[in-house]
Design a protein around this motif. Structure first.
Motif, PDB file in Angstrom:
ATOM      1  N   TYR A 195      87.971  26.649  52.421  1.00  0.00           N
ATOM      2  CA  TYR A 195      88.386  26.373  53.797  1.00  0.00           C
ATOM      3  C   TYR A 195      87.942  24.957  54.135  1.00  0.00           C
ATOM      4  N   THR A 196      88.820  24.159  54.726  1.00  0.00           N
ATOM      5  CA  THR A 196      88.458  22.807  55.144  1.00  0.00           C
ATOM      6  C   THR A 196      88.736  22.623  56.635  1.00  0.00           C
ATOM      7  N   VAL A 220      83.039  31.889  48.792  1.00  0.00           N
ATOM      8  CA  VAL A 220      83.799  31.220  49.853  1.00  0.00           C
ATOM      9  C   VAL A 220      83.104  29.905  50.184  1.00  0.00           C
ATOM     10  N   HIS A 221      83.877  28.825  50.202  1.00  0.00           N
ATOM     11  CA  HIS A 221      83.339  27.476  50.424  1.00  0.00           C
ATOM     12  C   HIS A 221      84.007  26.884  51.660  1.00  0.00           C
ATOM     13  N   LEU A 222      83.199  26.618  52.677  1.00  0.00           N
ATOM     14  CA  LEU A 222      83.695  26.049  53.928  1.00  0.00           C
ATOM     15  C   LEU A 222      83.206  24.611  54.045  1.00  0.00           C
ATOM     16  N   ILE A 223      84.140  23.670  54.060  1.00  0.00           N
ATOM     17  CA  ILE A 223      83.818  22.251  54.068  1.00  0.00           C
ATOM     18  C   ILE A 223      84.273  21.663  55.400  1.00  0.00           C
ATOM     19  N   GLY A 224      83.338  21.517  56.317  1.00  0.00           N
ATOM     20  CA  GLY A 224      83.675  20.991  57.630  1.00  0.00           C
ATOM     21  C   GLY A 224      82.531  21.239  58.592  1.00  0.00           C
ATOM     22  N   GLN A 225      82.547  20.552  59.708  1.00  0.00           N
ATOM     23  CA  GLN A 225      81.450  20.645  60.663  1.00  0.00           C
ATOM     24  C   GLN A 225      81.327  22.046  61.229  1.00  0.00           C
ATOM     25  N   CYS A 226      80.095  22.567  61.232  1.00  0.00           N
ATOM     26  CA  CYS A 226      79.832  23.918  61.720  1.00  0.00           C
ATOM     27  C   CYS A 226      78.540  23.915  62.525  1.00  0.00           C
ATOM     28  N   HIS A 266      87.203  21.938  42.139  1.00  0.00           N
ATOM     29  CA  HIS A 266      87.329  23.236  41.475  1.00  0.00           C
ATOM     30  C   HIS A 266      88.790  23.608  41.355  1.00  0.00           C
ATOM     31  N   SER A 267      89.065  24.593  40.544  1.00  0.00           N
ATOM     32  CA  SER A 267      90.411  25.165  40.464  1.00  0.00           C
ATOM     33  C   SER A 267      90.436  26.376  41.387  1.00  0.00           C
ATOM     34  N   TRP A 268      90.691  26.107  42.669  1.00  0.00           N
ATOM     35  CA  TRP A 268      90.560  27.120  43.716  1.00  0.00           C
ATOM     36  C   TRP A 268      91.590  28.235  43.566  1.00  0.00           C
ATOM     37  N   LEU A 269      91.168  29.448  43.878  1.00  0.00           N
ATOM     38  CA  LEU A 269      92.107  30.573  43.884  1.00  0.00           C
ATOM     39  C   LEU A 269      93.090  30.429  45.041  1.00  0.00           C
ATOM     40  N   ALA A 270      92.583  30.033  46.203  1.00  0.00           N
ATOM     41  CA  ALA A 270      93.453  29.838  47.378  1.00  0.00           C
ATOM     42  C   ALA A 270      92.722  29.009  48.417  1.00  0.00           C
ATOM     43  N   GLY A 271      93.510  28.374  49.272  1.00  0.00           N
ATOM     44  CA  GLY A 271      92.998  27.747  50.483  1.00  0.00           C
ATOM     45  C   GLY A 271      93.221  28.720  51.620  1.00  0.00           C
TER      46      GLY A 271
END
Length: 381
Positions: A195-196, A220-226, A266-271
């Motif tokens: 998730y971006t 699960v990888h979340l890349i963004g301000q939180c 990475h070779s992501w499964l899905a966005g």
């Protein structure tokens, strides 16, 4: 294209970052290359952008909202007025009075509508519902009052429902050469979901936090301000699986360059974009969709009718009920067990971005529209 004599253009924002992609990289730079003399007036712009093909002028940055709306708005008006531009374009609702004051018979003033601000106000859960309804109605009234003599630029197609006379200059992406040339077939697809963008409750933070519980192999990888307090709530929801919930951007801004690196890391499964039902988002074409597509990553999103129609039209992903964990698990299993089909979805998305869903198409529309507005204004002024 515009005439040999350069026409002056000023883009104004008191809210957005000076390097906002839609404002700076897309519109300002496109118009400058097309022969317009463009100035960007934005908070601390001269510090952020020391050199550019675009003229850069600063408004003092004020983090306090009341000071920004009051003092920054006045500062923007006086500085913009001194520039005596042929065309002004504002990018924030709070600048509507500025636009109204700047409008003369001899110029063109454009209001660029980035968001559906009326429904956005209804999503502010920290306010009581009656207050939200009042704010939304008040905004609509103020907007109608101040925008009567303005040209309207729309970032989303569905905004035409509210603004039938607006011009759609869609917020499609600049083609990112690194993403579109990234080869996803050189290594196996991993059990990783990406998730971006800003992490918020209305953008599916809690749904995404529970995904490691839905599938015991998924991270699960979340890349963004939180916000830090939201990150704590998400980790609590993930429970024993929180070691497979990775957040980069807790209490800090994540630059676009870092996000772009993550797409090819990475070779992501899905966005993912498993948002809860929302009037504000259900018709939007999210910027992250185009970025996932550019990188050849399948989309896994909520089954809002517009989103489902989008991924089905471009055959670039799957839409599921964000409240149905079994349906989400089935979609994850399908992508995992059908690697060639997942790769095909990614390539379909990449092809759609390269062929039609890109800024190059919108750039031509923007320049032609500006030329038309200027010629029309010359005849009437």
């Amino acid at each position: 294209m515009c005439s040999k004599e350069k026409k002056t253009v000023v883009h104004i924002t008191t809210v957005h970052h000076p390097l906002d992609p839609r404002i700076y990289y897309k519109q300002c730079q496109s118009l400058q290359r097309a022969g317009y003399d463009v100035t960007l007036l934005a908070p601390d712009a001269e510090k952020v952008i020391p050199s550019s093909i675009v003229n850069i002028k600063s408004i003092n940055r004020r983090n306090n909202r009341l000071l920004r709306i009051g003092i920054s708005t006045l500062e923007a008006y006086w500085k913009a007025r001194k520039l005596k531009a042929d065309i002004y374009q504002i990018h924030d609702p709070e600048l509507l009075p500025v636009a109204w004051l700047l409008k003369k018979k001899s110029n063109v003033v454009i209001y660029d509508i980035h968001e559906d601000y009326e429904t956005a106000m209804m999503e502010r859960e920290y306010l009581p519902k009656p207050v939200r309804r009042f704010c939304a109605k008040a905004y609509r009234l103020v907007e109608r009052l101040f925008s009567r003599k303005l040209e309207l630029c729309l970032a989303e197609k569905y905004y035409r429902e509210k603004y039938p006379n607006g011009k759609c200059i869609l917020n499609y992406p600049l083609v990112n050469e690194k993403l579109v040339h990234h080869n996803r077939t050189d290594k196996p697809i991993e059990d990783k979901l990406l998730y971006t963008g800003n992490v918020r409750v209305d953008r599916g933070a809690f749904h995404h936090a529970k995904l490691p519980l839905v599938d015991e192999n998924i991270s699960v990888h979340l890349i963004g301000q939180c916000p830090g307090n939201l990150a704590e709530q998400m980790e609590h929801l993930a429970g024993e699986a929180k070691d497979r919930l990775h957040m980069e951007g807790v209490d800090r801004y994540v630059p676009k360059t870092v996000i772009d690196e993550c797409y090819v890391k990475h070779s992501w499964l899905a966005g993912i974009a498993l948002f809860p039902p929302s009037d504000h988002f259900k018709k939007k074409e999210l910027t992250k969709f185009f970025e996932y597509m550019s990188a050849g990553i399948p989309i896994l999103c909520s089954d809002f009718p517009a989103w489902k129609a989008f991924v089905e039209k471009h055959r670039c992903g799957m839409a599921v009920n964000p409240e149905d964990e079994q349906e989400i698990k089935a979609a994850i299993d399908y992508l995992r067990n059908n690697e060639q089909e997942a790769l095909k979805m990614g390539e379909n998305g990449r092809r759609a971005v390269l062929e039609t869903l890109n800024w190059e198409v919108e750039e031509q529309k923007l320049v032609e529209w500006y030329d038309t507005l200027w010629r029309k204004n010359e005849k009437t002024s």
